[in-house]
Write a protein that holds these residues in place. Structure first.
Motif, mmCIF file in Angstrom:
data_model
loop_
_atom_site.group_PDB
_atom_site.id
_atom_site.type_symbol
_atom_site.label_atom_id
_atom_site.label_comp_id
_atom_site.label_asym_id
_atom_site.label_seq_id
_atom_site.Cartn_x
_atom_site.Cartn_y
_atom_site.Cartn_z
ATOM 1 N N VAL A 287 0.860 -1.174 0.000
ATOM 2 C CA VAL A 287 0.000 0.000 0.000
ATOM 3 C C VAL A 287 0.901 1.229 0.000
ATOM 4 N N VAL A 288 0.875 1.967 -1.092
ATOM 5 C CA VAL A 288 1.733 3.131 -1.268
ATOM 6 C C VAL A 288 1.028 4.381 -0.766
ATOM 7 N N PHE A 289 1.666 5.096 0.145
ATOM 8 C CA PHE A 289 1.211 6.415 0.578
ATOM 9 C C PHE A 289 2.087 7.448 -0.115
ATOM 10 N N ASP A 290 1.491 8.331 -0.886
ATOM 11 C CA ASP A 290 2.284 9.335 -1.594
ATOM 12 C C ASP A 290 1.361 10.446 -2.063
ATOM 13 N N ILE A 291 1.947 11.539 -2.518
ATOM 14 C CA ILE A 291 1.171 12.615 -3.136
ATOM 15 C C ILE A 291 1.340 12.581 -4.648
ATOM 16 N N VAL A 292 2.156 11.643 -5.119
ATOM 17 C CA VAL A 292 2.374 11.436 -6.551
ATOM 18 C C VAL A 292 1.739 10.112 -6.934
ATOM 19 N N THR A 293 0.949 10.096 -7.983
ATOM 20 C CA THR A 293 0.299 8.860 -8.418
ATOM 21 C C THR A 293 1.300 7.958 -9.128
ATOM 22 N N PRO A 294 1.477 6.725 -8.653
ATOM 23 C CA PRO A 294 2.441 5.815 -9.284
ATOM 24 C C PRO A 294 1.827 5.060 -10.454
ATOM 25 N N ASP B 130 -3.439 13.879 10.754
ATOM 26 C CA ASP B 130 -4.804 13.359 10.707
ATOM 27 C C ASP B 130 -5.036 12.526 9.442
ATOM 28 N N ALA B 131 -4.508 13.004 8.315
ATOM 29 C CA ALA B 131 -4.676 12.274 7.057
ATOM 30 C C ALA B 131 -3.976 10.924 7.124
ATOM 31 N N VAL B 132 -2.805 10.892 7.733
ATOM 32 C CA VAL B 132 -2.076 9.626 7.886
ATOM 33 C C VAL B 132 -2.871 8.653 8.745
ATOM 34 N N ALA B 133 -3.408 9.138 9.856
ATOM 35 C CA ALA B 133 -4.177 8.278 10.756
ATOM 36 C C ALA B 133 -5.384 7.681 10.036
ATOM 37 N N LYS B 134 -6.078 8.498 9.255
ATOM 38 C CA LYS B 134 -7.243 8.009 8.516
ATOM 39 C C LYS B 134 -6.832 6.986 7.464
ATOM 40 N N VAL C 186 -6.577 1.152 5.774
ATOM 41 C CA VAL C 186 -5.818 -0.040 5.382
ATOM 42 C C VAL C 186 -6.139 -1.203 6.319
ATOM 43 N N VAL C 187 -6.146 -0.913 7.624
ATOM 44 C CA VAL C 187 -6.439 -1.970 8.602
ATOM 45 C C VAL C 187 -7.859 -2.486 8.430
ATOM 46 N N ALA D 25 0.585 5.808 13.887
ATOM 47 C CA ALA D 25 -0.649 5.218 13.370
ATOM 48 C C ALA D 25 -0.540 3.715 13.170
ATOM 49 N N VAL D 26 0.631 3.242 12.723
ATOM 50 C CA VAL D 26 0.783 1.831 12.351
ATOM 51 C C VAL D 26 1.205 0.948 13.515
ATOM 52 N N VAL D 27 2.166 1.396 14.305
ATOM 53 C CA VAL D 27 2.781 0.524 15.309
ATOM 54 C C VAL D 27 1.783 -0.017 16.332
#
Length: 241
Positions: free
Chosen positions: A37-44, A61-65, A70-71, A117-119
């Motif tokens: 799962v890629v998190f980025d501001i550029v579309t791959p 906040d955006a990262v947490a959401k 994903v979970v 957010a992940v750990v």
């Protein structure tokens, strides 16, 4: 001795994974049967097994959401590779507060927010591996790269501290310094004479050169935590300390 990895059923979040090393890793995870799962501001350029979430890692906040989604979608996160970074070139005396803060917001704060957010999900499952990127410039500095080098030096201390805090939960946190790698960001930051100097001294590697070490750190084979793998020169040799 040949190494092989199996990511079947595993979910790996890669920040800054739209290009360069992150994109190479995401593609490898997918080939090995996992979901990247890629998190980025550029579309791959997406491949099968690679998902994309548009998120600015500097936005807590955006990262947490994004992580919560994903979970909810996959039920787990097995690996986190925090690779999102910016690398402007500005002399110290010419660096304005906006640029300085902007670099730290992405390179340092962005790693903190995604780890926060992940750990906890890894702790709950008592399993997980986090890999944080640093740079040789964290130790040597480089003209025009004060903000970048400072952020990468701070990440070493951050990762080692987090590793000590979560080791009892069987969550590992390690650091990788990939060396000089030919990416779009590297070429932009090292145009002209700088690019020639890197090519004729340390050599310039390919993003795929870093995939093996990253897969190792994500895998059960890497029993260490709070450690750093450092790529020496262009031959892919690693030191561990």
């Amino acid at each position: 001795m040949k190494a092989s990895f199996d990511a079947t059923g595993e979910v790996v979040v890669v920040t800054g994974g739209a290009r360069g090393i992150g994109a190479a890793l995401a593609a490898a995870v997918a080939r090995l049967g996992g979901t990247a799962v890629v998190f980025d501001i550029v579309t791959p350029a997406l491949t099968e097994g690679v998902e994309y979430v548009e998120v600015d890692v500097a936005d807590r906040d955006a990262v947490a959401k994004a992580v919560a989604a994903v979970v909810e979608r996959h039920g787990r996160i097995d690996g986190l590779v925090a690779g999102a970074a910016v690398q402007p070139r500005t002399p110290v005396l010419a660096t304005d507060p906006e640029e300085w803060t902007g670099v730290l917001n992405v390179n340092l704060d962005g790693v903190v927010w995604v780890c926060q957010a992940v750990v906890p999900h890894m702790i709950e499952r008592r399993s997980g591996s986090v890999v944080v990127f640093t740079s040789g410039l964290a130790h040597t500095g480089f003209p025009g790269a004060a903000a970048y080098a400072a952020s990468k030096a701070a990440l070493i201390a951050f990762a080692k501290t987090l590793a000590a805090e979560v080791a009892e939960h069987r969550v590992r946190v390690n650091v990788i310094a990939p060396g000089v790698i030919d990416t779009d960001q590297f070429r932009t930051a090292n145009a002209g004479a700088d690019l020639d100097r890197w090519r004729t001294t340390t050599g310039i590697g390919d993003p795929d050169d870093v995939v093996g070490p990253l897969l190792f750190l994500l895998s059960d084979a890497a029993g260490m935590t709070g450690s750093q793998l450092t790529r020496e020169r262009a031959f892919g040799r690693l030191t561990h300390y």
